[in-house]
Design a protein around this motif. Structure first.
Motif, PDB file in Angstrom:
ATOM      1  N   TYR A 140       8.079 -44.997-121.812  1.00  0.00           N
ATOM      2  CA  TYR A 140       6.933 -44.084-121.732  1.00  0.00           C
ATOM      3  C   TYR A 140       5.666 -44.781-122.234  1.00  0.00           C
ATOM      4  CZ  TYR A 140      10.536 -40.379-121.580  1.00  0.00           C
ATOM      5  OH  TYR A 140      11.609 -39.595-121.274  1.00  0.00           O
ATOM      6  N   HIS A 141       5.783 -45.439-123.377  1.00  0.00           N
ATOM      7  CA  HIS A 141       4.635 -46.124-123.964  1.00  0.00           C
ATOM      8  C   HIS A 141       4.142 -47.250-123.068  1.00  0.00           C
ATOM      9  CE1 HIS A 141       4.169 -44.494-128.156  1.00  0.00           C
ATOM     10  NE2 HIS A 141       5.328 -43.962-127.808  1.00  0.00           N
ATOM     11  N   TRP A 142       5.066 -47.898-122.387  1.00  0.00           N
ATOM     12  CA  TRP A 142       4.694 -48.992-121.496  1.00  0.00           C
ATOM     13  C   TRP A 142       4.062 -48.500-120.194  1.00  0.00           C
ATOM     14  CZ3 TRP A 142       9.582 -52.661-121.759  1.00  0.00           C
ATOM     15  CH2 TRP A 142       9.570 -53.335-123.001  1.00  0.00           C
ATOM     16  N   GLY A 143       4.176 -47.204-119.905  1.00  0.00           N
ATOM     17  CA  GLY A 143       3.681 -46.700-118.622  1.00  0.00           C
ATOM     18  C   GLY A 143       4.646 -46.995-117.498  1.00  0.00           C
ATOM     19  N   GLY A 144       5.939 -47.029-117.845  1.00  0.00           N
ATOM     20  CA  GLY A 144       6.963 -47.366-116.868  1.00  0.00           C
ATOM     21  C   GLY A 144       7.412 -46.186-116.030  1.00  0.00           C
ATOM     22  N   ILE A 145       8.123 -46.494-114.975  1.00  0.00           N
ATOM     23  CA  ILE A 145       8.721 -45.499-114.090  1.00  0.00           C
ATOM     24  C   ILE A 145      10.224 -45.540-114.343  1.00  0.00           C
ATOM     25  CG2 ILE A 145       9.109 -44.840-111.686  1.00  0.00           C
ATOM     26  CD1 ILE A 145       6.405 -46.496-111.188  1.00  0.00           C
ATOM     27  N   ILE A 146      10.753 -44.505-114.969  1.00  0.00           N
ATOM     28  CA  ILE A 146      12.149 -44.501-115.403  1.00  0.00           C
ATOM     29  C   ILE A 146      13.046 -44.024-114.260  1.00  0.00           C
ATOM     30  CG2 ILE A 146      13.791 -43.542-117.052  1.00  0.00           C
ATOM     31  CD1 ILE A 146      11.389 -43.212-118.987  1.00  0.00           C
ATOM     32  N   VAL A 147      14.051 -44.831-113.964  1.00  0.00           N
ATOM     33  CA  VAL A 147      14.991 -44.498-112.891  1.00  0.00           C
ATOM     34  C   VAL A 147      16.410 -44.475-113.463  1.00  0.00           C
ATOM     35  CG1 VAL A 147      15.969 -45.210-110.667  1.00  0.00           C
ATOM     36  CG2 VAL A 147      13.516 -45.480-111.108  1.00  0.00           C
ATOM     37  N   PRO A 148      16.945 -43.286-113.735  1.00  0.00           N
ATOM     38  CA  PRO A 148      18.328 -43.168-114.186  1.00  0.00           C
ATOM     39  C   PRO A 148      19.261 -43.118-112.986  1.00  0.00           C
ATOM     40  CG  PRO A 148      17.341 -41.016-114.143  1.00  0.00           C
ATOM     41  CD  PRO A 148      16.269 -41.979-113.676  1.00  0.00           C
ATOM     42  N   PRO A 149      20.547 -43.324-113.192  1.00  0.00           N
ATOM     43  CA  PRO A 149      21.477 -43.200-112.064  1.00  0.00           C
ATOM     44  C   PRO A 149      21.690 -41.762-111.631  1.00  0.00           C
ATOM     45  CG  PRO A 149      22.688 -43.644-114.079  1.00  0.00           C
ATOM     46  CD  PRO A 149      21.226 -43.793-114.404  1.00  0.00           C
ATOM     47  N   GLY A 150      21.535 -40.813-112.580  1.00  0.00           N
ATOM     48  CA  GLY A 150      21.786 -39.415-112.263  1.00  0.00           C
ATOM     49  C   GLY A 150      23.194 -39.222-111.719  1.00  0.00           C
ATOM     50  N   TYR A 151      23.346 -38.224-110.870  1.00  0.00           N
ATOM     51  CA  TYR A 151      24.611 -38.022-110.146  1.00  0.00           C
ATOM     52  C   TYR A 151      24.350 -38.270-108.662  1.00  0.00           C
ATOM     53  CZ  TYR A 151      26.602 -36.144-114.413  1.00  0.00           C
ATOM     54  OH  TYR A 151      27.074 -36.007-115.693  1.00  0.00           O
ATOM     55  N   ALA A 152      23.660 -39.377-108.395  1.00  0.00           N
ATOM     56  CA  ALA A 152      23.217 -39.695-107.041  1.00  0.00           C
ATOM     57  C   ALA A 152      24.251 -40.465-106.228  1.00  0.00           C
ATOM     58  CB  ALA A 152      21.908 -40.487-107.100  1.00  0.00           C
ATOM     59  N   ASP A 153      25.434 -40.661-106.783  1.00  0.00           N
ATOM     60  CA  ASP A 153      26.504 -41.366-106.076  1.00  0.00           C
ATOM     61  C   ASP A 153      27.837 -40.838-106.599  1.00  0.00           C
ATOM     62  OD1 ASP A 153      27.065 -44.056-104.383  1.00  0.00           O
ATOM     63  OD2 ASP A 153      28.528 -43.921-106.020  1.00  0.00           O
ATOM     64  N   PRO A 154      28.866 -40.780-105.754  1.00  0.00           N
ATOM     65  CA  PRO A 154      30.169 -40.280-106.214  1.00  0.00           C
ATOM     66  C   PRO A 154      30.715 -40.991-107.451  1.00  0.00           C
ATOM     67  CG  PRO A 154      30.154 -40.413-103.837  1.00  0.00           C
ATOM     68  CD  PRO A 154      28.858 -41.025-104.300  1.00  0.00           C
ATOM     69  N   ILE A 155      30.369 -42.279-107.630  1.00  0.00           N
ATOM     70  CA  ILE A 155      30.896 -43.011-108.790  1.00  0.00           C
ATOM     71  C   ILE A 155      30.422 -42.380-110.094  1.00  0.00           C
ATOM     72  CG2 ILE A 155      29.000 -44.683-108.995  1.00  0.00           C
ATOM     73  CD1 ILE A 155      32.769 -45.422-109.458  1.00  0.00           C
ATOM     74  N   GLN A 156      29.266 -41.695-110.033  1.00  0.00           N
ATOM     75  CA  GLN A 156      28.722 -41.105-111.246  1.00  0.00           C
ATOM     76  C   GLN A 156      29.563 -39.925-111.744  1.00  0.00           C
ATOM     77  OE1 GLN A 156      26.749 -43.896-111.958  1.00  0.00           O
ATOM     78  NE2 GLN A 156      25.904 -42.244-113.202  1.00  0.00           N
ATOM     79  N   TYR A 157      30.263 -39.282-110.839  1.00  0.00           N
ATOM     80  CA  TYR A 157      31.135 -38.184-111.257  1.00  0.00           C
ATOM     81  C   TYR A 157      32.389 -38.706-111.948  1.00  0.00           C
ATOM     82  CZ  TYR A 157      28.100 -35.128-108.604  1.00  0.00           C
ATOM     83  OH  TYR A 157      26.996 -34.444-108.142  1.00  0.00           O
ATOM     84  N   GLN A 158      32.690 -39.985-111.725  1.00  0.00           N
ATOM     85  CA  GLN A 158      33.797 -40.613-112.437  1.00  0.00           C
ATOM     86  C   GLN A 158      33.335 -41.207-113.767  1.00  0.00           C
ATOM     87  OE1 GLN A 158      36.470 -43.148-109.977  1.00  0.00           O
ATOM     88  NE2 GLN A 158      35.154 -42.552-108.260  1.00  0.00           N
ATOM     89  N   SER A 159      32.143 -41.813-113.746  1.00  0.00           N
ATOM     90  CA  SER A 159      31.646 -42.435-114.981  1.00  0.00           C
ATOM     91  C   SER A 159      31.151 -41.385-115.960  1.00  0.00           C
ATOM     92  CB  SER A 159      30.521 -43.422-114.662  1.00  0.00           C
ATOM     93  OG  SER A 159      29.367 -42.738-114.206  1.00  0.00           O
ATOM     94  N   GLY A 160      30.546 -40.305-115.435  1.00  0.00           N
ATOM     95  CA  GLY A 160      30.169 -39.178-116.275  1.00  0.00           C
ATOM     96  C   GLY A 160      28.898 -39.323-117.067  1.00  0.00           C
ATOM     97  N   ASN A 161      28.114 -40.372-116.820  1.00  0.00           N
ATOM     98  CA  ASN A 161      26.897 -40.551-117.607  1.00  0.00           C
ATOM     99  C   ASN A 161      25.683 -40.669-116.689  1.00  0.00           C
ATOM    100  OD1 ASN A 161      24.854 -41.212-119.388  1.00  0.00           O
ATOM    101  ND2 ASN A 161      26.110 -42.588-120.601  1.00  0.00           N
ATOM    102  N   PRO A 162      24.902 -39.597-116.532  1.00  0.00           N
ATOM    103  CA  PRO A 162      23.732 -39.657-115.656  1.00  0.00           C
ATOM    104  C   PRO A 162      22.556 -40.401-116.269  1.00  0.00           C
ATOM    105  CG  PRO A 162      23.820 -37.532-116.717  1.00  0.00           C
ATOM    106  CD  PRO A 162      25.064 -38.264-117.135  1.00  0.00           C
ATOM    107  N   TYR A 163      22.638 -40.719-117.554  1.00  0.00           N
ATOM    108  CA  TYR A 163      21.549 -41.420-118.238  1.00  0.00           C
ATOM    109  C   TYR A 163      21.550 -42.913-117.907  1.00  0.00           C
ATOM    110  CZ  TYR A 163      21.248 -37.158-121.044  1.00  0.00           C
ATOM    111  OH  TYR A 163      21.120 -35.856-121.456  1.00  0.00           O
ATOM    112  N   GLY A 164      22.740 -43.492-117.846  1.00  0.00           N
ATOM    113  CA  GLY A 164      22.865 -44.913-117.559  1.00  0.00           C
ATOM    114  C   GLY A 164      24.318 -45.328-117.676  1.00  0.00           C
ATOM    115  N   ALA A 165      24.673 -46.412-117.023  1.00  0.00           N
ATOM    116  CA  ALA A 165      26.050 -46.901-117.087  1.00  0.00           C
ATOM    117  C   ALA A 165      26.449 -47.142-118.539  1.00  0.00           C
ATOM    118  CB  ALA A 165      26.192 -48.188-116.284  1.00  0.00           C
TER     119      ALA A 165
END
Length: 202
Positions: A140-165
């Motif tokens: 935020y301080h850097w003025g960055g664009i944050i891109v989390p994995p979210g649940y945007a792929d089926p693998i995320q429902y197995q990994s369970g962490n939408p914040y990051g791997a």
């Protein structure tokens, strides 16, 4: 148009976050990015490292991985940070590197880039989410664009962490699911950074 540049910057004591970072680098490369895998400098005292054989072994095994410099951040269109949790926050080694980026920040060289983060903890509720959120405060301080994995792929429902791997180290070696989640996260970062680059060029 030239491919986007992605820096995967990590700290790993015994190899878990290194494995996640390496998978992220693979994912970014497969998505067509130019990739630099970089580790931050080790700052722990020799006595602490000597007390854990796996720590010293990992240092020797990754001696060929280049240490990150400010030029890597300036070069990158997107950056993935990897860190173990330390009481729910990023490691001191990662923090030391971030704290030294003031000159880049003051010149506006950190703004407008895509950022994402991955992590590992020893226990299931060991601070993974708070560690990634703490890194987001930096972005935020850097003025960055944050891109989390979210649940945007089926693998995320197995990994369970939408914040990051992430991975829980007490369960054993990094799982194939966690590695694939890191690859997906990196691909999503590359896709977003590429779209931004195309949009800005237009």
């Amino acid at each position: 148009m030239e491919p986007v540049n992605v820096a995967v910057i990590y700290y790993s004591a015994t190899g878990t976050v290194h494995a996640l970072a390496r998978a992220a680098a693979e994912g970014a490369e497969k998505a067509g990015a130019n990739v630099r895998l970089r580790k931050v400098a080790e700052t722990a005292p020799d006595t602490a490292i000597a007390a854990n054989p796996a720590w010293g072994e990992h240092l020797r095994d990754t001696a060929d991985v280049a240490e990150v410099g400010h030029d890597d951040l300036a070069w990158a269109d997107a950056v993935l940070f990897g860190t173990p949790t330390r009481f729910g926050t990023p490691s001191a080694q990662i923090k030391a590197f971030i704290d030294a980026t003031g000159p880049l920040w003051m010149q506006g060289q950190l703004a407008g880039k895509v950022y994402s983060a991955l992590t590992a903890s020893n226990t299931l509720h060991g601070g993974q989410e708070s560690t990634i959120l703490a890194l987001s405060n930096v972005f935020y301080h850097w003025g960055g664009i944050i891109v989390p994995p979210g649940y945007a792929d089926p693998i995320q429902y197995q990994s369970g962490n939408p914040y990051g791997a992430s991975h829980v180290t007490s369960t054993g070696p990094v799982s194939d699911v966690a590695l694939e989640a890191a690859r997906f996260q990196a691909r999503r970062v590359v896709d977003t950074a590429t779209a931004l680059k195309i949009g800005r060029a237009a």
